[in-house]
Write a protein that holds these residues in place. Structure first.
Motif, PDB file in Angstrom:
ATOM      1  N   GLY A  33       0.790  -1.231   0.000  1.00  0.00           N
ATOM      2  CA  GLY A  33       0.000   0.000   0.000  1.00  0.00           C
ATOM      3  C   GLY A  33       0.812   1.266   0.000  1.00  0.00           C
ATOM      4  N   SER A  34       2.135   1.152   0.043  1.00  0.00           N
ATOM      5  CA  SER A  34       3.001   2.328   0.024  1.00  0.00           C
ATOM      6  C   SER A  34       3.491   2.558  -1.404  1.00  0.00           C
ATOM      7  CB  SER A  34       4.185   2.122   0.972  1.00  0.00           C
ATOM      8  OG  SER A  34       5.053   3.225   0.949  1.00  0.00           O
ATOM      9  N   HIS A  35       3.178   3.712  -1.962  1.00  0.00           N
ATOM     10  CA  HIS A  35       3.451   3.959  -3.384  1.00  0.00           C
ATOM     11  C   HIS A  35       4.426   5.106  -3.629  1.00  0.00           C
ATOM     12  CE1 HIS A  35       0.313   1.108  -4.279  1.00  0.00           C
ATOM     13  NE2 HIS A  35      -0.542   1.798  -3.549  1.00  0.00           N
ATOM     14  N   GLY A  36       4.844   5.785  -2.583  1.00  0.00           N
ATOM     15  CA  GLY A  36       5.817   6.850  -2.753  1.00  0.00           C
ATOM     16  C   GLY A  36       5.193   8.203  -2.974  1.00  0.00           C
ATOM     17  N   PRO A  37       6.032   9.237  -3.071  1.00  0.00           N
ATOM     18  CA  PRO A  37       5.527  10.598  -3.234  1.00  0.00           C
ATOM     19  C   PRO A  37       4.780  10.772  -4.547  1.00  0.00           C
ATOM     20  CG  PRO A  37       7.898  10.520  -3.571  1.00  0.00           C
ATOM     21  CD  PRO A  37       7.507   9.180  -3.049  1.00  0.00           C
ATOM     22  N   VAL A  38       3.882  11.739  -4.555  1.00  0.00           N
ATOM     23  CA  VAL A  38       3.091  12.033  -5.751  1.00  0.00           C
ATOM     24  C   VAL A  38       3.878  12.962  -6.674  1.00  0.00           C
ATOM     25  CG1 VAL A  38       0.978  13.129  -6.613  1.00  0.00           C
ATOM     26  CG2 VAL A  38       0.910  11.686  -4.558  1.00  0.00           C
ATOM     27  N   ARG A  39       3.856  12.656  -7.951  1.00  0.00           N
ATOM     28  CA  ARG A  39       4.497  13.475  -8.978  1.00  0.00           C
ATOM     29  C   ARG A  39       3.470  13.907 -10.014  1.00  0.00           C
ATOM     30  NH1 ARG A  39       8.647  14.056  -5.693  1.00  0.00           N
ATOM     31  NH2 ARG A  39      10.061  12.271  -5.542  1.00  0.00           N
ATOM     32  N   VAL A  40       3.812  14.935 -10.762  1.00  0.00           N
ATOM     33  CA  VAL A  40       2.957  15.364 -11.870  1.00  0.00           C
ATOM     34  C   VAL A  40       3.094  14.378 -13.019  1.00  0.00           C
ATOM     35  CG1 VAL A  40       2.693  17.132 -13.657  1.00  0.00           C
ATOM     36  CG2 VAL A  40       2.898  17.798 -11.258  1.00  0.00           C
ATOM     37  N   ASP A  41       1.977  14.034 -13.626  1.00  0.00           N
ATOM     38  CA  ASP A  41       1.935  13.142 -14.786  1.00  0.00           C
ATOM     39  C   ASP A  41       1.074  13.822 -15.840  1.00  0.00           C
ATOM     40  OD1 ASP A  41       2.040  10.994 -16.519  1.00  0.00           O
ATOM     41  OD2 ASP A  41       0.466   9.867 -15.487  1.00  0.00           O
ATOM     42  N   GLY A  42       1.698  14.671 -16.655  1.00  0.00           N
ATOM     43  CA  GLY A  42       0.933  15.449 -17.622  1.00  0.00           C
ATOM     44  C   GLY A  42       0.023  16.434 -16.918  1.00  0.00           C
ATOM     45  N   PHE A  43      -1.286  16.305 -17.158  1.00  0.00           N
ATOM     46  CA  PHE A  43      -2.268  17.144 -16.476  1.00  0.00           C
ATOM     47  C   PHE A  43      -2.818  16.455 -15.225  1.00  0.00           C
ATOM     48  CE2 PHE A  43      -2.530  18.992 -20.781  1.00  0.00           C
ATOM     49  CZ  PHE A  43      -2.351  20.327 -20.458  1.00  0.00           C
ATOM     50  N   HIS A  44      -2.183  15.355 -14.854  1.00  0.00           N
ATOM     51  CA  HIS A  44      -2.690  14.554 -13.742  1.00  0.00           C
ATOM     52  C   HIS A  44      -1.532  14.223 -12.803  1.00  0.00           C
ATOM     53  CE1 HIS A  44      -6.488  14.296 -15.876  1.00  0.00           C
ATOM     54  NE2 HIS A  44      -5.801  13.995 -16.958  1.00  0.00           N
ATOM     55  N   PHE A  45      -1.730  13.202 -11.959  1.00  0.00           N
ATOM     56  CA  PHE A  45      -0.749  12.879 -10.931  1.00  0.00           C
ATOM     57  C   PHE A  45      -0.586  11.366 -10.832  1.00  0.00           C
ATOM     58  CE2 PHE A  45      -2.865  16.829  -9.791  1.00  0.00           C
ATOM     59  CZ  PHE A  45      -1.820  17.676  -9.458  1.00  0.00           C
ATOM     60  N   ALA A  46       0.611  10.957 -10.423  1.00  0.00           N
ATOM     61  CA  ALA A  46       0.877   9.546 -10.151  1.00  0.00           C
ATOM     62  C   ALA A  46       1.926   9.454  -9.047  1.00  0.00           C
ATOM     63  CB  ALA A  46       1.372   8.826 -11.402  1.00  0.00           C
ATOM     64  N   LYS A  58      -0.489  22.870 -16.955  1.00  0.00           N
ATOM     65  CA  LYS A  58      -0.214  22.137 -15.719  1.00  0.00           C
ATOM     66  C   LYS A  58      -1.517  21.609 -15.150  1.00  0.00           C
ATOM     67  CE  LYS A  58       3.906  24.853 -14.581  1.00  0.00           C
ATOM     68  NZ  LYS A  58       4.587  25.767 -13.621  1.00  0.00           N
ATOM     69  N   PRO A  59      -1.441  20.630 -14.228  1.00  0.00           N
ATOM     70  CA  PRO A  59      -2.668  20.132 -13.597  1.00  0.00           C
ATOM     71  C   PRO A  59      -3.400  21.263 -12.870  1.00  0.00           C
ATOM     72  CG  PRO A  59      -0.823  18.675 -13.120  1.00  0.00           C
ATOM     73  CD  PRO A  59      -0.237  19.895 -13.751  1.00  0.00           C
ATOM     74  N   ILE A  60      -4.724  21.213 -12.914  1.00  0.00           N
ATOM     75  CA  ILE A  60      -5.558  22.216 -12.262  1.00  0.00           C
ATOM     76  C   ILE A  60      -6.208  21.584 -11.037  1.00  0.00           C
ATOM     77  CG2 ILE A  60      -7.480  23.819 -12.501  1.00  0.00           C
ATOM     78  CD1 ILE A  60      -5.020  24.422 -14.302  1.00  0.00           C
ATOM     79  N   VAL A  61      -5.909  22.142  -9.873  1.00  0.00           N
ATOM     80  CA  VAL A  61      -6.510  21.693  -8.625  1.00  0.00           C
ATOM     81  C   VAL A  61      -7.256  22.900  -8.041  1.00  0.00           C
ATOM     82  CG1 VAL A  61      -6.149  20.674  -6.360  1.00  0.00           C
ATOM     83  CG2 VAL A  61      -4.648  20.051  -8.269  1.00  0.00           C
ATOM     84  N   ILE A  62      -8.585  22.856  -8.096  1.00  0.00           N
ATOM     85  CA  ILE A  62      -9.385  23.953  -7.546  1.00  0.00           C
ATOM     86  C   ILE A  62      -9.569  23.652  -6.064  1.00  0.00           C
ATOM     87  CG2 ILE A  62     -11.557  25.232  -7.714  1.00  0.00           C
ATOM     88  CD1 ILE A  62     -11.715  24.296 -10.639  1.00  0.00           C
ATOM     89  N   ASP A  63      -8.607  24.113  -5.285  1.00  0.00           N
ATOM     90  CA  ASP A  63      -8.583  23.768  -3.868  1.00  0.00           C
ATOM     91  C   ASP A  63      -9.694  24.453  -3.079  1.00  0.00           C
ATOM     92  OD1 ASP A  63      -6.440  21.912  -3.327  1.00  0.00           O
ATOM     93  OD2 ASP A  63      -5.045  23.459  -3.974  1.00  0.00           O
TER      94      ASP A  63
END
Length: 580
Positions: free
Chosen positions: A191-204, A416-421
């Protein structure tokens, strides 16, 4: 003299100050709202005055206020930068003699913590500089260390790569200099997948696992009593959220007037704060909560600065700001589930200019060897999200109603990815930003998702305890989280695990994966049927009720054009799934 940190009420009571305000802020100084602005800092107020959007106009205002001769004395000078003491330990102290504790084996994406027990005289928070250089084959990382009180010195590394690692320390304290050791990074825990990175307009995540930032907000939840913090964690465990916005500094604002037990710096509001000493008890609790969030699969989106302050943390001065940032990043960058947010509503922080934000972002970047995601959040005007240090766009709504509808245009604008926080909050308080319905919250989530972005949640239901989830955490009582979970399920079923905007109709946005997985969202509208033109191929057709969380699949498969009967209710969608 007055300046941008002065309260509007203090200036308006000064005859000469009022004259300046009537010249530069005529609509504010004579407004019936003036009474409500009394405690607002002039720097904050200037951010919402159209005539002062130009930096040169602001400079003229500050210059005029500086000439006022019936104002208060000039404020105390900012704290100065402090160089480490190179003679902190004498020549009689053996080099590398501190007691070392190092883990033998750490799972990938875990925290490698190197501990050294050493000297505690003077003020090690500022007197001692410490770092360690870690080596794994051809890879080499230099990581800053920090003092944790009681003679404890720590250096932390995020275990990004498996294998045998070695390290050597460097320090201005002789006992901490040249300490060497080794450890092993083994396979990641389940269940541990590491830090989140940008993947195009999304995240992985680092291991390639898709991350969808289904965000919520509880700004000051870690500044509350223990019982309320635990209640917040229980609520998050049962909710669908995968990211939470939260402040490092405490918050002073509506429905948030209680005094925290601990602070990032040693001290209190009554006695003042020592900006040269950090409080390890505060940081230990924050780290514990970040770890617990990680166990729930939730990213901690840490807000480093904000304007809602009665303790002086919004105006510490350049040297203390940088000292604080170095300490934050050195303590927390080793946690895989950390994001940085330079500020909540950066344009309300009266003591900082855009040049300051660029300087401070550079400090974060230099101190973070793991390159965590970083952004900055607006109130009025957007920051320049094209800046290279900004990984994604952290957006606040720009209109009372329309915000998520801009997602696809913002993607094109910034690439860049859009996050409407912050799209407003489900609740019932007197403020317009905090009393939208659950239906409207869910609608905004869908509007943003179909256009290839991510919308954030918050909850502001009034209660006698003034414990609103958006600020203090606690239980979630709104109607939107379950429906947001339904959206997450529909998005996850996409062949790519994400949705991207697709060419659509003037009245219906379409998104998904071109030719394979296509969704049209009707939002406010409530048609009784829709003639849908299918992409090339054979498709299953589903009717989605995004509020009642149902999926009705039409019998058979379809090509060409299909008439889809609908119930004449709002918040419906049509999904097309290619027959593989």
């Amino acid at each position: 003299m007055f300046d941008r940190s002065s309260a509007f009420g203090d200036v308006i009571e000064s005859p000469a100050g009022r004259t300046v305000l009537e010249q530069f802020l005529p609509g504010i100084a004579a407004s019936p709202m003036a009474k409500q602005f009394r405690s607002i800092r002039l720097g904050q107020l200037s951010a919402i005055v159209p005539e002062l959007q130009d930096d040169a106009a602001k400079d003229r205002l500050w210059a005029a206020l500086a000439q006022v001769d019936d104002g208060p004395d000039a404020r105390a000078p900012y704290g100065a930068a402090i160089e480490p003491a190179h003679d902190y330990e004498g020549e009689d102290v053996p080099r590398g003699s501190a007691t070392l504790t190092v883990p033998v084996d750490v799972p990938q994406y875990g925290v490698v913590e190197i501990r050294m027990d050493g000297p505690s005289h003077g003020n090690p928070f500022v007197d001692v500089e410490l770092s360690a250089t870690f080596t794994n084959g051809a890879r080499e990382l230099t990581v800053g260390g920090f003092y944790d009180g009681d003679g404890r010195y720590l250096v932390r590394l995020l275990a990004e790569e498996q294998g045998e690692w070695s390290f050597t320390t460097s320090s201005t304290a002789r006992s901490l200099d040249g300490v060497a050791g080794a450890f092993t990074v083994s396979a990641a825990a389940t269940g541990s997948h590491g830090p989140v990175r940008v993947d195009g307009f999304h995240f992985a995540h680092a291991d390639g696992t898709r991350h969808r930032p289904l965000g919520t907000t509880a700004y000051a939840w870690t500044h509350q009593p223990e019982e309320l913090q635990e209640e917040t964690l229980r609520a998050l465990e049962a909710a669908p959220f995968t990211k939470i916005r939260m402040c490092v500094f405490p918050k002073s604002y509506l429905y948030n007037a209680n005094e925290p037990e601990t602070f990032p710096f040693v001290g209190s509001l009554a006695d003042g704060f020592d900006h040269e000493r950090f409080d390890p008890a505060y940081w230990a609790n924050l780290e514990r909560r970040i770890t617990q969030l990680g166990a729930l699969g939730i990213e901690a989106d840490l807000i480093l600065f904000h304007a809602y302050d009665r303790w002086g943390f919004a105006d510490l001065g350049p040297a203390v700001d940088e000292r604080y940032l170095r300490y934050v990043v050195r303590r927390l960058a080793a946690f895989a589930n950390v994001w940085w947010s330079m500020a909540n509503e950066y344009d309300l922080l009266w003591a900082k200019t855009n040049d300051d934000w660029e300087r401070l972002a550079a400090v974060v970047g230099a101190e973070d060897p793991h390159g965590h995601l970083n952004s900055i959040h607006n109130c009025q005007g957007f920051y320049d999200y094209a800046k290279p240090w900004i990984t994604h766009c952290s957006v606040q709504r720009v209109d009372v109603y329309r915000t998520a509808e801009n997602t696809d245009a913002w993607r094109e604008q910034w690439g860049k990815p859009i996050v409407i926080d912050e799209c407003a909050y489900e609740g019932d308080i007197d403020q317009g930003w905090g009393n939208i319905t659950g239906e409207e919250m869910v609608r905004r989530f869908w509007e943003g998702a179909i256009r290839g972005g991510y919308v954030g949640h918050g909850e502001t239901y009034l209660n006698d305890r003034e414990e609103l989830f958006w600020s203090k955490g606690g239980p979630l009582i709104g109607s939107s989280p379950d429906r947001i979970a339904f959206l997450e399920r529909i998005t996850a079923e996409s062949p790519t695990g994400v949705l991207d905007p697709l060419p659509g109709d003037w009245d219906v946005p379409w998104g998904g994966v071109a030719g394979r997985y296509v969704i049209g969202y009707f939002g406010f509208n409530r048609p009784r049927f829709r003639n849908v033109f299918l992409p090339e191929g054979e498709f299953h057709v589903d009717v989605l009720d995004t509020w009642n969380m149902t999926v009705e699949t039409l019998p058979g498969t379809y090509t060409g054009t299909v008439r889809v009967d609908l119930p004449g209710r709002q918040f419906m969608a049509v999904r097309l799934r290619l027959v593989e």
